[in-house]
Each structure stands twice: as C-alpha cells, then as structure tokens.
Design an enzyme around this catalytic site. Structure first.
Site, PDB file in Angstrom:
ATOM      1  NE  ARG A  52      -2.522   1.076   3.582  1.00 11.44           N
ATOM      2  CZ  ARG A  52      -3.223   0.910   4.696  1.00 11.44           C
ATOM      3  NH1 ARG A  52      -4.502   0.554   4.629  1.00 11.44           N
ATOM      4  NH2 ARG A  52      -2.673   1.092   5.870  1.00 11.44           N
ATOM      5  CE  LYS A 151      -2.095   4.855   7.084  1.00 10.94           C
ATOM      6  NZ  LYS A 151      -3.220   5.474   7.763  1.00 10.94           N
ATOM      7  CD  GLU A 184     -11.666   6.224   5.297  1.00 13.79           C
ATOM      8  OE1 GLU A 184     -11.079   5.174   5.588  1.00 13.79           O
ATOM      9  OE2 GLU A 184     -11.191   7.081   4.530  1.00 13.79           O
TER      10      GLU A 184
HETATM   11  N1  PXG Z   1      -9.199   4.782   7.307  1.00 13.82           N
HETATM   12  C1  PXG Z   1      -8.307   5.752   7.583  1.00 13.82           C
HETATM   13  C2  PXG Z   1      -8.589   7.135   7.165  1.00 13.82           C
HETATM   14  C3  PXG Z   1      -7.119   5.422   8.264  1.00 13.82           C
HETATM   15  O1  PXG Z   1      -6.229   6.376   8.533  1.00 13.82           O
HETATM   16  C4  PXG Z   1      -7.863   3.115   8.361  1.00 13.82           C
HETATM   17  C5  PXG Z   1      -8.997   3.501   7.677  1.00 13.82           C
HETATM   18  C6  PXG Z   1      -7.674   1.672   8.728  1.00 13.82           C
HETATM   19  O2  PXG Z   1      -6.661   1.098   7.922  1.00 13.82           O
HETATM   20  P1  PXG Z   1      -5.741  -0.091   8.463  1.00 13.82           P
HETATM   21  O3  PXG Z   1      -4.863  -0.414   7.298  1.00 13.82           O
HETATM   22  O4  PXG Z   1      -4.993   0.451   9.649  1.00 13.82           O
HETATM   23  O5  PXG Z   1      -6.650  -1.199   8.815  1.00 13.82           O
HETATM   24  C7  PXG Z   1      -6.893   4.088   8.662  1.00 13.82           C
HETATM   25  C8  PXG Z   1      -5.619   3.717   9.374  1.00 13.82           C
HETATM   26  C9  PXG Z   1      -3.662   6.519  14.487  1.00 13.82           C
HETATM   27  C10 PXG Z   1      -3.654   5.447  13.473  1.00 13.82           C
HETATM   28  O6  PXG Z   1      -2.569   6.834  14.998  1.00 13.82           O
HETATM   29  C11 PXG Z   1      -4.541   5.494  12.405  1.00 13.82           C
HETATM   30  C12 PXG Z   1      -4.505   4.494  11.444  1.00 13.82           C
HETATM   31  C13 PXG Z   1      -3.634   3.468  11.544  1.00 13.82           C
HETATM   32  C14 PXG Z   1      -2.761   3.440  12.618  1.00 13.82           C
HETATM   33  C15 PXG Z   1      -2.769   4.428  13.598  1.00 13.82           C
HETATM   34  O7  PXG Z   1      -4.734   7.064  14.765  1.00 13.82           O
HETATM   35  N2  PXG Z   1      -5.385   4.619  10.422  1.00 13.82           N
END
Ligand code: PXG
Length: 300
Positions: A52, A151, A184
C-alpha cells in the site's frame, strides 16, 4: 523495548532523530505513510502495508529510494535495535528536503523515516461496552481531489472531523463522502451486520482500503459469514443489527450508538465479538518474524 528510529540509513534512539524544517513532508504534508502493528515478535501483514505504501507513493509520483525488500529489512533492523516484540511502526516517506515552494522537483531525494514505538489503544472497557460515535459534518475528500486510498501525510480532512468528534465528547466519528454516503471513520473502516450479512462501503465510496478491513473480510468469509461491499447511507447504519470499526490501532471495536440512535440492543453483537476473537487469533499466528527462530531477543 526502546523506541528507535531509522532515518535515511541510520538507526538512532527516538529522541535523537531530527528532520529538517525544509522537509516537504513538514512544509506541505507531501509524503506517504503506513501504521503497522507488531504482535508477539511478528509484524502483522507487513507485505500488505508495504504494498500500500508503494501504491500511495506511485500515485503522488514519489520515488522511494529503497526497494520493498530493502525497506522490509530496514524495518526489521529498527525493531531489533529497540528489542521490540509488541508495538507500533510508523513508516513515513517524505518528499525530502527542498527550497520553499510547492514544486516537488525542488526535493532531490525522498526521506525515509521508520519509527518503532509503543501504541496507545482504546481503554479495554470500550471493547466490552462499544463506542458511541457521530456522523461528522466534514465530508471525506472526494477521490477527484485527493483519493482517500492514498495514505498521504495530508490528514487535515480527518483531523477536522476528529475535532468535531472531540467537541461532541466522543472518541471516533464516521465520515460521509461528498454525496452523503458512508465512507469511513476518521482513522478506521466501518462495517455493519444486517440480516446476517456483513456489509462495508466499497472502495469507490472514497475510503482508505484498510489492511484490517481486508483481514476481517477474509476472516468473515472463512467463518461462513456472507460479506458484501455495498454503498451505505447513515440510515443503513442506524438500522443495522451491529456496527463495528476496524483499524491497525483499534483492531475490531463495536459501535453501539450513532447520532443518538442505539444500534441493535446497545451492546457489542455476536458477529462483532466472533470477528474480534478471530482477528486476535490471526495476530497470534500470522506475521513476519522479527527475530530468526531461536535468536537472542526472541519473544518465544
Ligand atoms: N481509514 C483511515 C482514514 C485510516 O487512517 C484506516 C482507515 C484503517 O486502515 P488499516 O490499514 O490500519 O486497517 C486508517 C488507518 C492513528 C492510526 O494513529 C490510524 C490508522 C492506523 C494506525 C494508527 O490514529 N489509520
């Protein structure tokens, strides 16, 4: 464990890692990142996160100055340097240092930062009780402006929504896309259970395609639960039997109230609980080992 940082080829204690004020990651949010978990000495779904990251970088025409396998090696070396067995990895690639001015051409070389540290999770009782959330007024950036599947280091869209959430006295909120369909949460993906089916918004609704989302969809199918990507409205959330969020930090967490509407019977539902257990089991067994079998510092 000691927090350590890889910075352009050097691994140093976290407190000693410094970047330039001319880094375009800081000046413009020009860069990409990943958040990855380490469970029991193994990096969860590392290849998927790396894939990703390179996809995000390609989308913004950012050349990562390491190959994927070199980046994996650098990540594992940083974890070993800090003797990490459980924690969190923040992988960041910025456009690098350049003159003031938006032009990414001012930056000759991208910078790679790998932070290996702990992670703060939701309090344990929230996994038992479930979260209350709101739908935020701030809409998710449309893919025609900045595709949420990238991302990037630009998180102000999500941060503005998070500010609304905090002003409401809550911890997480759900973002709609510009058409008003569910996208989301500010840092998690959204699922509902409705008439026995597991439903989640499709990628074209403008979401980050979560690694945890993929894992949970796989687990659900393995458990014989029908999974569909479906366009959802806020009413589909209000009327759901169950709702939960998935993310690297949150894992699988139930949502029991949305905009004041109680979801199901107001407690984490059976499908949510089952998937949470299955996800935990996956984190116990899957992942890229940090330490070769039997080596010093191994968690086993
Ligand atoms: N949507 C968004 C906008 C994100 O930033 C996810 C979905 C979930 O994706 P994953 O691949 O993690 O299942 C994310 C991921 C934090 C933090 O510090 C945020 C994420 C991941 C790790 C830490 O708030 N967001």
């Amino acid at each position: 464990m000691r927090p350590m940082v890889y910075l352009d080829g050097r691994i140093v204690p976290a407190g000693e890692a410094m970047v330039s004020v001319y880094d375009h990651g800081l000046l413009y949010g020009d860069g990409v990142f990943e958040g990855i978990r380490v469970y029991h000495g193994r990096v969860f779904r590392l290849e998927q996160h790396i894939r990703r990251l390179y996809r995000s970088a390609r989308a913004i025409m950012l050349d990562i100055p390491l190959t994927p396998s070199e980046l994996i090696d650098a990540t594992l070396a940083t974890l070993r340097a800090g003797e990490c067995t459980d924690g969190y990895i923040r992988l960041i690639v910025t456009r690098g240092v350049g003159d003031l001015g938006l032009d990414p051409g001012k930056c000759p070389k991208a910078s790679i930062i790998i932070i290996c540290d702990g992670i703060s999770l939701y309090p344990a009782e929230l996994y038992e009780r479930g979260l209350e959330v709101i739908t935020c007024a701030t809409r998710r950036t449309p893919p025609t402006s900045l595709d949420p599947s990238v991302k990037s280091l630009n998180y102000l869209n999500n941060i503005l929504a998070k500010i609304e959430v905090k002003r409401a006295g809550l911890l997480e909120g759900i973002m709609l896309n510009s058409e008003g369909y569910v996208a989301e949460a500010t840092g998690d993906n959204v699922f509902v259970v409705s008439e026995g089916q597991l439903l989640t918004p499709p990628t074209h609704c403008g979401i980050l395609v979560g690694v945890t989302r993929d894992a949970v969809m796989e687990l659900a199918r393995r458990e014989g639960i029908e999974v569909q990507e479906r366009v959802l409205t806020p009413v589909d959330l209000y009327a759901a039997d169950e709702c939960f969020l998935t993310g690297t930090a949150a894992e699988v967490i139930a949502v029991v109230k949305i905009d004041g509407r109680v979801i199901g019977d107001g407690a984490p539902g059976p499908v949510t609980k089952r998937l949470r257990v299955a996800f935990h089991a996956l984190t116990e067994t899957e992942g890229v080992p940090i330490y070769p079998e039997g080596a010093a510092g191994s968690s086993g």
